[in-house]
Design an enzyme around this catalytic site. Structure first.
Site, PDB file in Angstrom:
ATOM      1  N   LYS A 154       0.192   3.308  -5.168  1.00  0.00           N
ATOM      2  CA  LYS A 154      -0.539   2.618  -3.676  1.00  0.00           C
ATOM      3  C   LYS A 154       0.964   2.837  -2.543  1.00  0.00           C
ATOM      4  O   LYS A 154       1.601   1.975  -3.077  1.00  0.00           O
ATOM      5  CB  LYS A 154      -0.621   1.822  -3.825  1.00  0.00           C
ATOM      6  N   GLY A 207       9.935  -3.514  -3.250  1.00  0.00           N
ATOM      7  CA  GLY A 207       9.120  -4.432  -2.066  1.00  0.00           C
ATOM      8  C   GLY A 207      10.269  -5.921  -2.190  1.00  0.00           C
ATOM      9  O   GLY A 207      10.917  -6.050  -2.969  1.00  0.00           O
ATOM     10  N   SER A 208       9.164  -6.769  -0.956  1.00  0.00           N
ATOM     11  CA  SER A 208      10.088  -8.384  -0.785  1.00  0.00           C
ATOM     12  C   SER A 208      10.516  -9.166  -2.120  1.00  0.00           C
ATOM     13  O   SER A 208       8.999  -8.614  -3.210  1.00  0.00           O
ATOM     14  CB  SER A 208       9.131  -9.102  -0.011  1.00  0.00           C
ATOM     15  N   THR A 209      11.431  -9.187  -2.935  1.00  0.00           N
ATOM     16  CA  THR A 209      11.590 -10.789  -3.633  1.00  0.00           C
ATOM     17  C   THR A 209       9.908 -11.269  -3.918  1.00  0.00           C
ATOM     18  O   THR A 209       9.607 -11.411  -4.408  1.00  0.00           O
ATOM     19  CB  THR A 209      12.504 -11.420  -3.610  1.00  0.00           C
ATOM     20  N   GLU A 210       9.440 -12.009  -2.786  1.00  0.00           N
ATOM     21  CA  GLU A 210       8.353 -12.590  -2.581  1.00  0.00           C
ATOM     22  C   GLU A 210       7.159 -12.250  -3.168  1.00  0.00           C
ATOM     23  O   GLU A 210       6.930 -12.984  -3.878  1.00  0.00           O
ATOM     24  CB  GLU A 210       8.452 -12.721  -0.894  1.00  0.00           C
ATOM     25  N   GLY A 212       7.090  -9.445  -4.884  1.00  0.00           N
ATOM     26  CA  GLY A 212       7.342  -9.336  -6.224  1.00  0.00           C
ATOM     27  C   GLY A 212       7.324 -10.536  -7.587  1.00  0.00           C
ATOM     28  O   GLY A 212       6.325  -9.887  -8.929  1.00  0.00           O
ATOM     29  N   GLU A 229      12.196  -3.587  -7.823  1.00  0.00           N
ATOM     30  CA  GLU A 229      13.230  -3.442  -7.331  1.00  0.00           C
ATOM     31  C   GLU A 229      12.863  -4.231  -5.891  1.00  0.00           C
ATOM     32  O   GLU A 229      11.760  -3.594  -4.843  1.00  0.00           O
ATOM     33  CB  GLU A 229      13.396  -1.879  -6.874  1.00  0.00           C
ATOM     34  N   CYS A 263      17.719  -1.535   1.165  1.00  0.00           N
ATOM     35  CA  CYS A 263      17.171  -2.440   0.489  1.00  0.00           C
ATOM     36  C   CYS A 263      19.200  -2.267   0.021  1.00  0.00           C
ATOM     37  O   CYS A 263      19.854  -4.105  -0.614  1.00  0.00           O
ATOM     38  CB  CYS A 263      16.401  -2.672  -0.847  1.00  0.00           C
ATOM     39  N   GLU A 356      18.376 -11.155   3.967  1.00  0.00           N
ATOM     40  CA  GLU A 356      17.852 -10.342   3.868  1.00  0.00           C
ATOM     41  C   GLU A 356      17.157  -9.917   5.756  1.00  0.00           C
ATOM     42  O   GLU A 356      16.019 -10.520   5.757  1.00  0.00           O
ATOM     43  CB  GLU A 356      17.556  -9.415   2.833  1.00  0.00           C
TER      44      GLU A 356
HETATM   45  P1  NAD Z   1       5.823  -5.610   0.766  1.00  0.00           P
HETATM   46  O1  NAD Z   1       6.852  -6.674  -0.424  1.00  0.00           O
HETATM   47  O2  NAD Z   1       5.588  -6.789   1.684  1.00  0.00           O
HETATM   48  O3  NAD Z   1       5.210  -4.292   0.178  1.00  0.00           O
HETATM   49  C1  NAD Z   1       5.314  -3.457  -0.709  1.00  0.00           C
HETATM   50  C2  NAD Z   1       4.352  -3.119  -1.549  1.00  0.00           C
HETATM   51  O4  NAD Z   1       3.799  -3.625  -2.028  1.00  0.00           O
HETATM   52  C3  NAD Z   1       3.578  -2.414  -0.077  1.00  0.00           C
HETATM   53  O5  NAD Z   1       2.768  -1.535  -0.748  1.00  0.00           O
HETATM   54  C4  NAD Z   1       2.952  -3.234  -0.311  1.00  0.00           C
HETATM   55  O6  NAD Z   1       1.572  -3.128  -0.281  1.00  0.00           O
HETATM   56  C5  NAD Z   1       2.331  -3.722  -1.731  1.00  0.00           C
HETATM   57  N1  NAD Z   1       1.923  -5.414  -1.506  1.00  0.00           N
HETATM   58  C6  NAD Z   1       1.802  -6.352  -0.538  1.00  0.00           C
HETATM   59  N2  NAD Z   1       1.100  -7.499  -1.526  1.00  0.00           N
HETATM   60  C7  NAD Z   1       0.610  -7.370  -2.453  1.00  0.00           C
HETATM   61  C8  NAD Z   1      -0.116  -7.680  -3.425  1.00  0.00           C
HETATM   62  N3  NAD Z   1      -0.393  -9.068  -3.703  1.00  0.00           N
HETATM   63  N4  NAD Z   1      -0.362  -7.068  -4.696  1.00  0.00           N
HETATM   64  C9  NAD Z   1       0.332  -5.920  -5.164  1.00  0.00           C
HETATM   65  N5  NAD Z   1       0.923  -5.203  -3.844  1.00  0.00           N
HETATM   66  C10 NAD Z   1       1.431  -5.470  -2.904  1.00  0.00           C
HETATM   67  O7  NAD Z   1       7.745  -4.648   1.195  1.00  0.00           O
HETATM   68  P2  NAD Z   1       8.155  -3.992   2.541  1.00  0.00           P
HETATM   69  O8  NAD Z   1       7.537  -5.403   3.768  1.00  0.00           O
HETATM   70  O9  NAD Z   1       7.174  -3.143   2.081  1.00  0.00           O
HETATM   71  O10 NAD Z   1       9.500  -3.511   1.870  1.00  0.00           O
HETATM   72  C11 NAD Z   1      11.108  -4.149   2.085  1.00  0.00           C
HETATM   73  C12 NAD Z   1      11.301  -4.874   1.052  1.00  0.00           C
HETATM   74  O11 NAD Z   1      11.335  -4.156  -0.363  1.00  0.00           O
HETATM   75  C13 NAD Z   1      12.728  -5.550   1.320  1.00  0.00           C
HETATM   76  O12 NAD Z   1      12.436  -6.654   0.915  1.00  0.00           O
HETATM   77  C14 NAD Z   1      13.671  -4.821   0.626  1.00  0.00           C
HETATM   78  O13 NAD Z   1      14.963  -5.116   0.038  1.00  0.00           O
HETATM   79  C15 NAD Z   1      12.816  -3.899  -0.855  1.00  0.00           C
HETATM   80  N6  NAD Z   1      13.312  -2.478  -1.404  1.00  0.00           N
HETATM   81  C16 NAD Z   1      13.791  -2.592  -2.312  1.00  0.00           C
HETATM   82  C17 NAD Z   1      14.183  -1.466  -2.909  1.00  0.00           C
HETATM   83  C18 NAD Z   1      14.773  -1.691  -4.007  1.00  0.00           C
HETATM   84  O14 NAD Z   1      15.157  -0.257  -5.307  1.00  0.00           O
HETATM   85  N7  NAD Z   1      15.720  -2.460  -4.733  1.00  0.00           N
HETATM   86  C19 NAD Z   1      13.863  -0.549  -2.444  1.00  0.00           C
HETATM   87  C20 NAD Z   1      13.303  -0.242  -1.220  1.00  0.00           C
HETATM   88  C21 NAD Z   1      12.952  -1.541  -0.750  1.00  0.00           C
END
Ligand code: NAD
Length: 453
Positions: A154, A207-210, A212, A229, A263, A356
């Site tokens: 996705k 994605g974001s910690t929130e 996650g 991650e 990140c 962040e």
């Molecule tokens: P995000 O958490 O908003 O979204 C990430 C993904 O999750 C997207 O595909 C989104 O559609 C999906 N998503 C959102 N809500 C969901 C739910 N309820 N259920 C399932 N999936 C859902 O993050 P973002 O803004 O796309 O990315 C930025 C964040 O990602 C930053 O915090 C960054 O640090 C982190 N990140 C971490 C790493 C790592 O390897 N640690 C790498 C890249 C980015």
């Protein structure tokens, strides 16, 4: 069916309209993956390896196309986008060596033979963010496929184009239907459905910690396997005995690459007080010299932010009264630009220093000594990456062992190599990707005892 409009962040022009899949379509994709699962796990190891190598070759022959798609979709500078497409190829090649090497153990027991097998975990849901659409897709996809699992990816709403194309290339390379599917759609709809669906046995989320945390709670209901991650707030620690010229010259790329939407961004620079002023003198020309502009130009080092909303969020960390030490430039005209920005001195509770930002904003603070540097570096809920600059080997090792983070570089800012492990401590994540051990995240160990008596 509803669609997403993909916008070029450097020009604000529409690139494409992409269908937004429904929860029912996610269920259908899971059914297709389930139908493909048995055949995929029984493909012989040598044949599965050959298919992955073929997939890597097909990606390789489309590198430029994929890179250009990412430039248009994400605004990444073209040199960076070429590296990202090449990373997908390299990760596929690396894990193409895995199927024949997924060996178990033979453990001595009385009265029989005891052996372990690494069984495929099952259908994998791979949820990808917008900041590194291609590499993060590849890091989950390649080991999951190598271990015999079907994958449903996705992509993020704003950046689905390269994932969709890589899905087509997989079919072109000969991967059977249903083994790798790409489902563009909303996180709250398609992503959530993958988390909730009983037949999906593993989620890989970046994605974001929130979000996650929310996904971890969702997976807990079915004790679903999970790799996370998440965010970061990494420190770049510069000691007085460092090669200050190199530390200052490289500090901008360690935080401003892909406009700070990384990140691993080293967004807190901690400099030993005795060399603080000298470091800032050296940092200023390096920051002013960052080439910000058209991502299609191979001389460009930094492009725009992903969207107008994200730019407003980043800008909120630099209010009018912010302690801006110096800044780089941005082009005039359309695009979601934000200049490389250095904040110093910042208060310990300044959100730019504690949160962040995910934009081209770096904070620089003086530290007295090793102990204070370690204490400040660790004073964050995150623990993803970081750098240490010193010519003292003992100090380098002491500090590297003391900083609570998953990936550290000494006299370098390298974070990611596909053959070494990558992942976070604390609220930066759970589990590790890449490297030799990532296969464990896509297999279950089965123990079998065969009586001989
Ligand atoms: P995000 O958490 O908003 O979204 C990430 C993904 O999750 C997207 O595909 C989104 O559609 C999906 N998503 C959102 N809500 C969901 C739910 N309820 N259920 C399932 N999936 C859902 O993050 P973002 O803004 O796309 O990315 C930025 C964040 O990602 C930053 O915090 C960054 O640090 C982190 N990140 C971490 C790493 C790592 O390897 N640690 C790498 C890249 C980015």
């Amino acid at each position: 069916m509803s669609t997403f409009t993909v916008v070029n962040p450097a020009t604000e022009e529409t690139v494409a309209a992409v269908p937004s899949c429904s929860a029912e379509q996610a269920d259908e994709a899971v059914a297709r993956a389930a139908a493909a699962q048995a055949a995929w796990r029984s493909v012989g190891p040598g044949d599965r390896a050959a298919l992955l190598r073929r997939f890597a070759e097909v990606v390789d022959t489309h590198l430029e196309e994929l890179a250009q798609l990412e430039v248009a979709c994400s605004g990444h500078p073209v040199g960076q986008a070429r590296w990202e497409a090449g990373n997908v190829r390299d990760v596929l090649r690396y894990y193409s060596a895995a199927p024949e090497r997924l060996t178990g153990q033979q453990i001595p027991v009385p009265g029989g033979l005891d052996v372990t097998f690494k069984e495929p975990v099952g259908i994998v849901g791979l949820i990808v963010p917008w900041n590194f659409p291609m590499p993060i897709l590849g890091w989950g996809l390649a080991p999951a496929l190598a271990a015999g699992n079907p994958v449903i990816a996705k992509p993020a709403e704003r950046t689905p184009l390269t994932a969709i194309r890589i899905g087509e290339l997989a079919l072109e390379a000969g991967l059977p239907e249903g083994v790798f599917q790409v489902l563009p759609g909303k996180g709250s709809v398609v992503g959530q459905r993958l988390v909730d669906h009983e037949a999906v046995r593993k989620i890989v989320f970046t994605g974001s910690t929130e979000v996650g945390r929310h996904i971890m709670a969702g997976c807990a209901r079915q004790v679903k396997r999970l790799t996370l991650e998440l965010g970061g707030k990494s420190a770049n620690i510069v000691f007085a005995d460092a090669n200050l010229e190199r530390a200052a010259a490289t500090a901008p790329s360690a935080v401003f690459d892909i406009a700070g939407q990384d990140c691993c961004a080293r967004s807190r620079i901690l400099v030993q007080r005795s060399v603080f002023d000298r470091f800032m003198e050296l940092l200023e020309p390096a920051v002013r010299g960052v080439a910000v502009g058209d991502p299609r130009d191979s001389a460009t080092e930094m492009g725009p932010l992903i969207s107008a909303e994200h730019r407003a969020r980043v800008a909120s960390y630099v209010p009018d009264q912010a302690p801006v030490a110096f800044r780089g430039t941005t082009p005039a005209g359309p695009g979601f630009w934000f200049p490389p920005t250095v904040l110093a001195p910042v208060a310990a509770d300044d959100p730019a220093f504690t949160e962040e930002v995910f934009g081209p904003v770096v904070t620089v603070v003086p530290v007295e000594d090793e102990a204070e540097a370690i204490a400040i570096a660790n004073d964050t809920p995150y623990g993803l990456s970081g750098s240490i600059w010193t010519e003292n080997l003992g100090r380098a090792l002491r500090v590297a062992r003391a900083v609570e983070t998953g990936n550290l570089s000494v006299n370098s800012h390298a974070s990611v190599r596909y053959w070494t492990p990558f992942g976070g401590f604390k609220q930066s994540g759970l589990g590790r990707e890449l490297g030799p051990d990532a296969l464990d995240a896509f297999t279950e160990v089965k123990n079998v005892f065969i009586a001989t008596d």
